[in-house]
Every structure is written in C-alpha cells, then in structure tokens.
Design a protein around this motif. Sequence first.
Motif, PDB file in Angstrom:
ATOM      1  N   ILE A 146     -10.087 -15.945   4.282  1.00 43.61           N
ATOM      2  CA  ILE A 146     -10.577 -16.031   5.651  1.00 43.61           C
ATOM      3  C   ILE A 146     -11.503 -17.237   5.806  1.00 43.61           C
ATOM      4  O   ILE A 146     -11.459 -17.959   6.803  1.00 43.61           O
ATOM      5  CB  ILE A 146     -11.317 -14.739   6.050  1.00 43.61           C
ATOM      6  CG1 ILE A 146     -10.365 -13.536   5.996  1.00 43.61           C
ATOM      7  CG2 ILE A 146     -11.936 -14.878   7.430  1.00 43.61           C
ATOM      8  CD1 ILE A 146      -9.189 -13.642   6.945  1.00 43.61           C
ATOM      9  N   LEU A 147     -12.329 -17.486   4.805  1.00 46.84           N
ATOM     10  CA  LEU A 147     -13.224 -18.630   4.850  1.00 46.84           C
ATOM     11  C   LEU A 147     -12.432 -19.934   4.835  1.00 46.84           C
ATOM     12  O   LEU A 147     -12.777 -20.888   5.551  1.00 46.84           O
ATOM     13  CB  LEU A 147     -14.192 -18.588   3.660  1.00 46.84           C
ATOM     14  CG  LEU A 147     -15.097 -17.355   3.570  1.00 46.84           C
ATOM     15  CD1 LEU A 147     -15.976 -17.434   2.325  1.00 46.84           C
ATOM     16  CD2 LEU A 147     -15.964 -17.240   4.819  1.00 46.84           C
ATOM     17  N   ARG A 148     -11.361 -19.980   4.053  1.00 47.84           N
ATOM     18  CA  ARG A 148     -10.522 -21.183   4.016  1.00 47.84           C
ATOM     19  C   ARG A 148      -9.842 -21.395   5.369  1.00 47.84           C
ATOM     20  O   ARG A 148      -9.730 -22.520   5.844  1.00 47.84           O
ATOM     21  CB  ARG A 148      -9.469 -21.051   2.911  1.00 47.84           C
ATOM     22  CG  ARG A 148     -10.038 -20.963   1.498  1.00 47.84           C
ATOM     23  CD  ARG A 148      -8.926 -21.009   0.461  1.00 47.84           C
ATOM     24  NE  ARG A 148      -9.401 -20.568  -0.838  1.00 47.84           N
ATOM     25  CZ  ARG A 148      -9.172 -19.367  -1.354  1.00 47.84           C
ATOM     26  NH1 ARG A 148      -8.449 -18.475  -0.663  1.00 47.84           N
ATOM     27  NH2 ARG A 148      -9.641 -19.032  -2.539  1.00 47.84           N
ATOM     28  N   LEU A 149      -9.359 -20.313   5.971  1.00 43.37           N
ATOM     29  CA  LEU A 149      -8.711 -20.418   7.270  1.00 43.37           C
ATOM     30  C   LEU A 149      -9.685 -20.939   8.331  1.00 43.37           C
ATOM     31  O   LEU A 149      -9.330 -21.808   9.139  1.00 43.37           O
ATOM     32  CB  LEU A 149      -8.163 -19.053   7.701  1.00 43.37           C
ATOM     33  CG  LEU A 149      -6.882 -18.587   7.030  1.00 43.37           C
ATOM     34  CD1 LEU A 149      -6.634 -17.113   7.340  1.00 43.37           C
ATOM     35  CD2 LEU A 149      -5.693 -19.417   7.501  1.00 43.37           C
ATOM     36  N   ALA A 150     -10.899 -20.409   8.333  1.00 45.74           N
ATOM     37  CA  ALA A 150     -11.901 -20.851   9.304  1.00 45.74           C
ATOM     38  C   ALA A 150     -12.172 -22.340   9.153  1.00 45.74           C
ATOM     39  O   ALA A 150     -12.302 -23.073  10.139  1.00 45.74           O
ATOM     40  CB  ALA A 150     -13.189 -20.046   9.129  1.00 45.74           C
ATOM     41  N   GLU A 151     -12.249 -22.783   7.917  1.00 48.68           N
ATOM     42  CA  GLU A 151     -12.494 -24.208   7.666  1.00 48.68           C
ATOM     43  C   GLU A 151     -11.325 -25.054   8.159  1.00 48.68           C
ATOM     44  O   GLU A 151     -11.521 -26.103   8.790  1.00 48.68           O
ATOM     45  CB  GLU A 151     -12.711 -24.432   6.169  1.00 48.68           C
ATOM     46  CG  GLU A 151     -13.047 -25.866   5.811  1.00 48.68           C
ATOM     47  CD  GLU A 151     -13.309 -26.050   4.329  1.00 48.68           C
ATOM     48  OE1 GLU A 151     -13.658 -27.174   3.941  1.00 48.68           O
ATOM     49  OE2 GLU A 151     -13.147 -25.069   3.559  1.00 48.68           O
ATOM     50  N   MET A 152     -10.098 -24.615   7.888  1.00 49.51           N
ATOM     51  CA  MET A 152      -8.919 -25.367   8.311  1.00 49.51           C
ATOM     52  C   MET A 152      -8.792 -25.398   9.838  1.00 49.51           C
ATOM     53  O   MET A 152      -8.374 -26.404  10.421  1.00 49.51           O
ATOM     54  CB  MET A 152      -7.663 -24.756   7.702  1.00 49.51           C
ATOM     55  CG  MET A 152      -7.599 -24.810   6.187  1.00 49.51           C
ATOM     56  SD  MET A 152      -7.368 -26.472   5.541  1.00 49.51           S
ATOM     57  CE  MET A 152      -5.624 -26.722   5.856  1.00 49.51           C
ATOM     58  N   PHE A 153      -9.170 -24.308  10.491  1.00 47.25           N
ATOM     59  CA  PHE A 153      -9.056 -24.232  11.941  1.00 47.25           C
ATOM     60  C   PHE A 153     -10.036 -25.163  12.660  1.00 47.25           C
ATOM     61  O   PHE A 153      -9.869 -25.425  13.849  1.00 47.25           O
ATOM     62  CB  PHE A 153      -9.290 -22.801  12.420  1.00 47.25           C
ATOM     63  CG  PHE A 153      -8.110 -21.881  12.219  1.00 47.25           C
ATOM     64  CD1 PHE A 153      -6.845 -22.387  12.024  1.00 47.25           C
ATOM     65  CD2 PHE A 153      -8.278 -20.508  12.223  1.00 47.25           C
ATOM     66  CE1 PHE A 153      -5.759 -21.551  11.846  1.00 47.25           C
ATOM     67  CE2 PHE A 153      -7.191 -19.653  12.043  1.00 47.25           C
ATOM     68  CZ  PHE A 153      -5.935 -20.182  11.850  1.00 47.25           C
TER      69      PHE A 153
END
Length: 294
Positions: A146-153
């Motif tokens: 989830i943290l990686r997704l937030a960063e990518m978004f």
Amino acid sequence: MKTPATLRADAEAQAARFPDLLARAEHLAGAVLLGAHGRRRAGVGDDFWQYRPAQAGDSRRRIDYRRSAMGDQEFVREREWQIAQSVMLWVDQGASMRFSSDVKLPQKIDRARLLGLAVAIMLQRGGERVGLTGTALPPRSGRPQILRLAEMFCKDDPADYAPPEHRAMVPHARALFISDFMGNLEGVTLALTKAADRGVRGVLCHLLDPSEEAFPFSGRTIFQSIGGTLSHETLKASDLKSRYLERLAERKSELQRLCALTGWHYGVHHTNASAQSALLWLYSALDTRAGMAA
C-alpha cells in the motif's frame, strides 16, 4: 533538462503529497468498511462461513448432521474461500487529469488517486493481492505494498493523455482503470483486448469534472490542454456545445461497447459526487460475483 535544484523541488513536492493521500484514502476506506459486507465467498478453506440447505449433487460428507438435526432439512457446512485474488490498478496520471472547473472541486487526478488507493486498501484488508498494471509494481499483499502504491500514485505523467499499461497482465486477475478517457482510445482498446486474451476482467471508471458533462461555456473562450500542447480559440463557444456533447456521448458509447465485448464493467463518476459512493460501487464491481453488464 532539469537542474538538480529543480529536480529536488519536484521530488519534495511529490513526497509532500504522499502522506496526505495515504491518510485520506485510509479514512475513506475505513468509513466504507463500516457498512461493507466484505468479499467473503464460499470455496476451499479452513474457516467456517455459513450453513446452507443441501442441494442435489452435494456430497453426503459435506452435510452437517448436528445442524440438520435441529429441523427437518439437511444443511451443508460451507467454508470461506481463501485463495487470494490478484487485482491490478491503472490510475491515469496524464496532464488532462489535473483539471478542476471550480476551486471547491477536487482535480480529477486527486479523486482518481484517492479512489484507486482506497480500493487497494480495502482489497488488501480483504486478503487480496494488489499492484499496478505493467511491470513496475506486480500484485502483492501486505501493508508495504500500500505504501508503494501511494508513492507511485503521487507521480505525475507529463503527457497530456497517458494510455493504460497493457503489459504483464496476470492471467485471470481483476483490474481497475480510472481515467477521463479524453485521449485516443487505441491504447485503451489494446489494454482491454490483451486483458481479455488472458482472462482478465475488470472495471472502467470514467471520471469527469461536471463542466465536462454540461459544457457551460459561451462567448469568447480559449480552450487549452493542461499540458499546453493543444489550444483552440472561439468567439462563440456556445456554438460548439451540441457537437461537443455529441462527441462525449459517442465516447461513452464506445467505451461501453468495448467493455461489453471484453467482459468489463463500465461506470461514470463525477468529481462533484461523493467519493464514498464511488468507492462502494468500485469495490462491489470488482467482486467476482458481481454482474458484468454495463
């Protein structure tokens, strides 16, 4: 070419959005989960789910005789499905998404990122694997994802219109595409065709600002793309309204037709509507039990 100072400033601006997006997405997901029934479904697993009346074809070994002894009907004990589903997300981060017709409304990209991450949080809490389309972030489970997704978004795409990624589709997975779909539809057609070839089914969320539906322009108007690559000036903007609305209706119809051909679900969301209602619809539509008719 960007200087180190400019690059650092851009990086700091991106990083500043990361915790805010994550906090808002978790709050939204938490509010919806209070009233959601989750993604529980019958299947192979260890945990008890529910009793149901025995049906023709059920094995005698599946009948729960203790529960059946309480009445005149035989009941089967069902277990909860425990195989994680892979769900791939594509959130359009092109320049066209950085538009809002009113300071009181969120930009389309802000709403798209919020919905995409909130869906990911809900899926992750339900035991599913979530990732991005393409090869940058394959579906995984757990909080770190989830943290990686937030960063990518939080990374903007400089292009006016960013096509969806069609590579590395996980066979028989689910997918969610969120975009204003204002650009060329060839990329969308390719992505959905590739997905269908691999048994991937999903949801197209057509996200629009309310002004893009109403076209409330008149008189001298300059229409310019957010990225600045396209520009058109007219002295009578109202004369363009009927043609614009006709083209928008054709675009919606084409997306619906494409979804019908590939087994995807199509829906429209406007930035002046509730994010919570959109999240409930998206989460339900992504459920493998949900109907796929547009």
